[in-house]
Design a protein around this motif. Structure first.
Motif, short mmCIF file in Angstrom:
data_model
loop_
_atom_site.label_atom_id
_atom_site.label_comp_id
_atom_site.label_asym_id
_atom_site.label_seq_id
_atom_site.Cartn_x
_atom_site.Cartn_y
_atom_site.Cartn_z
N ASP A 180 39.36 113.87 11.28
CA ASP A 180 39.37 115.28 11.67
C ASP A 180 39.20 116.10 10.33
O ASP A 180 38.73 117.14 10.44
CB ASP A 180 40.51 115.65 11.98
CG ASP A 180 40.85 115.32 13.72
OD1 ASP A 180 39.60 114.94 14.33
OD2 ASP A 180 41.94 115.04 14.27
N GLY A 229 39.69 121.84 21.35
CA GLY A 229 38.93 120.92 20.69
C GLY A 229 38.22 120.18 21.65
O GLY A 229 37.70 121.06 22.61
N ASP A 288 39.68 113.04 25.76
CA ASP A 288 40.45 112.50 26.95
C ASP A 288 39.69 112.89 28.27
O ASP A 288 39.81 112.00 29.25
CB ASP A 288 41.85 112.96 27.05
CG ASP A 288 42.19 114.25 26.84
OD1 ASP A 288 41.30 114.96 26.21
OD2 ASP A 288 43.25 114.64 27.38
#
Ligand code: NAI
Ligand code: MG
Length: 354
Positions: A85, A283, A287
């Motif tokens: 990240d 973000g 998922d």
């Protein structure tokens, strides 16, 4: 209606759900543009973690130049498993925010009727405030380092930087905004534990408040402030904080308002010397990527902030009214808002309200 106007927008959809939500935000802007005589020249840039995996950089060396004269930047989200990240943040987002002096990060927080808050007994009128986050300096600095790595004597240091100019300009932005809203500013501080930068922040806040005698001020240490967000969200109107504190508060804010999927963010260069950047707060959501269920409202609200920044307050209000009507009804809500619409159905419902 204003005379016909064309804006050149740099679009960076990024990774994961960034792409589908930005696609829907563009449809909304095209629709509102028809109503107000505005047209858009969308220029797409594929800078992302996918780009990084092929090129070892998040954007080309002349990337900032390529978009420095656009009217605004519309960004989805970056980040993907496999790319650390800090690479995506320091390779793209932070260079954009800094090079274009987008020092004011604005994150409105509202509880919409039809969305349930995790807090008991709150009404929509109880949660309606704006977080103003310092976006260029503070705790997010690359000054620091490590020595004696891997040994028992390992030492790490990271330097926080607060400049007088940087602190004053964000405080001024917050006071100006408060004078146009209900006239109240809360400062996030931690001048008990952090003994140099935070007392300085408090000092500048007190000085700035003298220039705005009609604005009511208060301040809380960040720890109790997070508790007050949960227990008394109705106390707040404009909340101003450093880069780190503003970042934390601007995830807590949308969380008490129901879902991060609706939250929007504007990275503003108030002087207008560079393009400002508009993005959802969320973000890339790996998922749920590829399932078609991402909530597009964060991106659509960001689009509303963009059109407001470009000078069309009424167009902004129309988009917000359309969002409100859709989340109030039972149709058009995505799963994170308790409905079963997909991304496109939700955006289509908003577009048909326009
Ligand atoms: P995230 O915001 O991507 O996801 C957090 C949770 O909220 C997930 O369960 C996700 O499914 C859900 N969610 C987020 N947006 C949603 C939407 N529009 N509709 C429905 N559900 C939604 O944050 P996370 O998981 O911490 O980070 C994932 C990646 O995104 C990381 O690589 C991170 O660095 C990056 N990221 C990028 C940001 C940006 O580009 N500005 C901001 C935050 C995270
Ligand atoms: Mg954040």
């Amino acid at each position: 209606m204003k005379p016909s106007k064309k804006f050149k927008i740099a679009v960076i959809p990024g990774d994961g759900i960034g792409k589908p939500v930005i696609e829907q935000g563009i449809m909304v802007l095209e629709r509102i543009g028809d109503n107000y005589g505005i047209s858009f020249d969308w220029e797409f840039f594929g800078w992302s973690c996918q780009y990084y995996s092929e090129n070892d950089i998040m954007m080309p060396a002349d990337g900032l130049n390529a978009i420095s004269s656009h009217d605004a930047i519309y960004l989805g989200a970056v980040g993907f498993p496999g790319v650390p990240d800090h690479v995506s943040l320091w390779g793209l987002l932070i260079p954009l925010r800094r090079a274009f002096q987008q020092y004011a990060c604005i994150r409105p927080v509202r509880l919409f009727e039809g969305i349930s808050s995790p807090l008991a007994n709150v009404r929509p009128e109880d949660i309606d405030f704006v977080i103003v986050r310092e976006n260029n300096e503070g705790e997010y600095s690359e000054i620091g380092g490590r020595i004696f790595q891997g040994t028992e004597n390992e030492i790490v240091s990271q330097q926080t930087l607060f400049s007088k100019k940087g602190v004053d300009r964000i405080l001024k932005y917050a006071f100006e905004m408060a004078s146009k809203r209900t006239g109240k500013v809360t400062s996030a501080t931690k001048s008990n534990g952090i003994m140099h930068t935070m007392p300085f922040w408090d000092e500048r806040f007190a000085l700035m408040s003298k220039e705005y005698p009609n604005v009511i001020t208060n301040q809380f240490h960040i720890d109790i402030l997070t508790a007050h967000f949960v227990q008394h969200p109705d106390w707040f109107d404009v909340v101003v904080g450093s880069n780190l504190f503003g970042d934390i508060l601007s995830d807590l804010g949308p969380a008490i308002a129901g879902t991060i999927g609706i939250a929007a963010s504007a990275n503003i260069n108030p002087e207008g010397n560079f393009p400002s950047m508009f993005e959802p707060v969320h973000g890339s959501a790996p998922d749920i990527t590829g399932q078609g269920i991402a909530n597009p409202i964060g991106a659509i609200w960001a689009a509303a902030l963009m059109i407001q920044h470009l000078g069309y307050q009424e167009a902004h209000n129309d988009i917000m009214d359309a969002i409100e009507r859709v989340v109030r009804s039972s149709n058009g809500k995505t799963r994170d808002m308790g409905g079963n619409a997909n991304t496109k159905m939700c955006a289509d419902a908003i577009i048909s309200e326009l």
